[in-house]
Design an enzyme around this catalytic site. Structure first.
Site, PDB file in Angstrom:
ATOM      1  N   THR A   1       1.591   1.360  24.285  1.00  0.00           N
ATOM      2  CA  THR A   1       1.400   0.098  24.984  1.00  0.00           C
ATOM      3  C   THR A   1       0.375   0.187  26.300  1.00  0.00           C
ATOM      4  OG1 THR A   1       3.380   1.085  26.822  1.00  0.00           O
ATOM      5  CG2 THR A   1       4.192  -0.306  24.609  1.00  0.00           C
TER       6      THR A   1
ATOM      7  N   GLN B   1       6.109   8.177  15.513  1.00  0.00           N
ATOM      8  CA  GLN B   1       6.401   7.295  14.716  1.00  0.00           C
ATOM      9  C   GLN B   1       5.592   6.030  14.713  1.00  0.00           C
ATOM     10  OE1 GLN B   1      10.150   7.414  17.607  1.00  0.00           O
ATOM     11  NE2 GLN B   1      10.889   6.452  15.465  1.00  0.00           N
TER      12      GLN B   1
ATOM     13  N   HIS C   1       6.180   7.662   9.952  1.00  0.00           N
ATOM     14  CA  HIS C   1       6.396   5.942   9.185  1.00  0.00           C
ATOM     15  C   HIS C   1       4.972   5.561   8.712  1.00  0.00           C
ATOM     16  CE1 HIS C   1       9.802   5.561  12.262  1.00  0.00           C
ATOM     17  NE2 HIS C   1      10.206   6.158  10.968  1.00  0.00           N
TER      18      HIS C   1
ATOM     19  N   CYS D   1      -0.536   0.770  -3.287  1.00  0.00           N
ATOM     20  CA  CYS D   1      -0.238  -0.497  -4.308  1.00  0.00           C
ATOM     21  C   CYS D   1       1.393   0.214  -4.525  1.00  0.00           C
ATOM     22  CB  CYS D   1      -0.761  -0.245  -5.482  1.00  0.00           C
ATOM     23  SG  CYS D   1      -0.079  -1.078  -6.821  1.00  0.00           S
TER      24      CYS D   1
ATOM     25  N   CYS E   1      -3.193  -5.610  -6.253  1.00  0.00           N
ATOM     26  CA  CYS E   1      -3.803  -4.278  -6.494  1.00  0.00           C
ATOM     27  C   CYS E   1      -5.192  -4.551  -7.532  1.00  0.00           C
ATOM     28  CB  CYS E   1      -2.789  -3.329  -7.092  1.00  0.00           C
ATOM     29  SG  CYS E   1      -3.672  -1.879  -7.954  1.00  0.00           S
TER      30      CYS E   1
END
Ligand code: NAD
Length: 263
Positions: A33, A108, A128, A136, A161
């Site tokens: 942040t 993350q 993540h 694709c 794709c």
């Protein structure tokens, strides 16, 4: 003056870091942040302000609804991530690594700022995924995000794709999508092997990765949590440091002295 109680917890946490030899760090949106990338669930978070946007982050909606995809690509064009620079929090983890004490950095975050700060890619698990690439959903196609965004700018609202015509998506893990198994195995092994788990800027409410905190604790590691607000796992921590990550983290890893007179 930094409140006395905060100074005590910072000094205690710094002692834990100085005594440890294998630190596993888990970072969340809060570390970025101060690089002007908003978090999701903090007081100014994207989902705190607009709860409806959380629903759009599911894989099912993205696949089923071309309008969701068009909006996702168009929002991505002016994401703050493209102009963001790493901050002192990211650099503090680089410092920790250079002193030989970083075992693994689990993030993350999808913004790639740990890489840009100079952390060794071999010691980073982006649990993540990353927004800096596209994949694709039907074949093995993978490409830099910049290539896909250039197509969006050129007028393709929902680029397909190039190999098979399938749905393209950022290489991030959406709700409803499985984590990469090897990444999860590495993260859990690092939680078991570390002598200190340092959880930074995460509400620790996103599973399964938040589970590394109790795993580390059960394996005998110290746990330090650095966050501006309470987290789901404060009760498990040896030390909770409540404060700004880019100010606190450099002090914890010994890259900066504690300024006892700063506001
Ligand atoms: P979160 O948004 O749920 O929580 C962030 C936490 O950090 C909050 O508790 C907030 O109070 C705290 N915080 C924010 N700024 C801080 C600062 N400067 N100093 C101290 N504390 C601060 O984040 P999360 O738990 O990581 O989960 C959100 C998920 O969304 C992540 O898993 C990630 O995939 C994704 N996300 C990523 C980014 C990014 O890549 N930068 C940004 C937003 C969301």
């Amino acid at each position: 003056m930094t409140p006395a109680v905060e100074q005590v917890s910072i000094l205690e946490a710094r002692r834990h870091v100085a005594r440890s030899e294998r630190v596993t760090v888990l970072t969340g949106a809060g570390i970025s942040t101060d690089s002007r990338i908003p978090d999701f669930r903090g007081p100014n978070g994207v989902w705190t302000k607009n709860p409806g946007s959380e629903k759009q982050a599911t894989l099912q909606n993205y696949v089923a609804d071309p309008e969701v995809r068009r909006r996702a690509w168009s929002n991505r064009l002016d994401s703050p991530i493209w102009s963001a620079e790493p901050n002192d929090g990211h650099r503090a983890i680089v410092h920790l690594e250079r002193t030989g004490r970083l075992h693994l950095l689990i993030t993350q975050n999808i913004d790639g700022l740990h890489h840009r700060a100079g952390s060794n890619p071999d010691r980073i698990v982006e649990i993540h995924g990353s927004v800096r690439e596209v994949v694709c959903l039907e074949c093995d196609y993978r490409a830099p995000m910049a290539v896909a965004l250039a197509r969006v700018r050129a007028g393709e609202a929902d680029p397909e794709c190039g190999d098979c015509g399938g749905v393209l998506k950022s290489a991030t893990i959406s709700f409803g999508q499985n984590l990469v198994h090897e990444d999860l195995v590495r993260a859990e092994a690092a939680a078991k092997a570390c002598d200190l788990l340092l959880a930074v800027g995460s509400t620790l409410s996103v599973y399964p990765i938040a589970g590394v905190v109790p795993v580390a604790r059960r394996s005998g590691a110290k746990v330090i949590i650095v966050n501006a607000e309470p987290t789901e796992m404060d009760a498990l921590a040896d030390t909770v440091v409540r404060g700004s990550i880019s100010e606190v983290l450099p002090v914890l890893v010994g890259a900066r002295a504690l300024d006892r007179t700063s506001p």
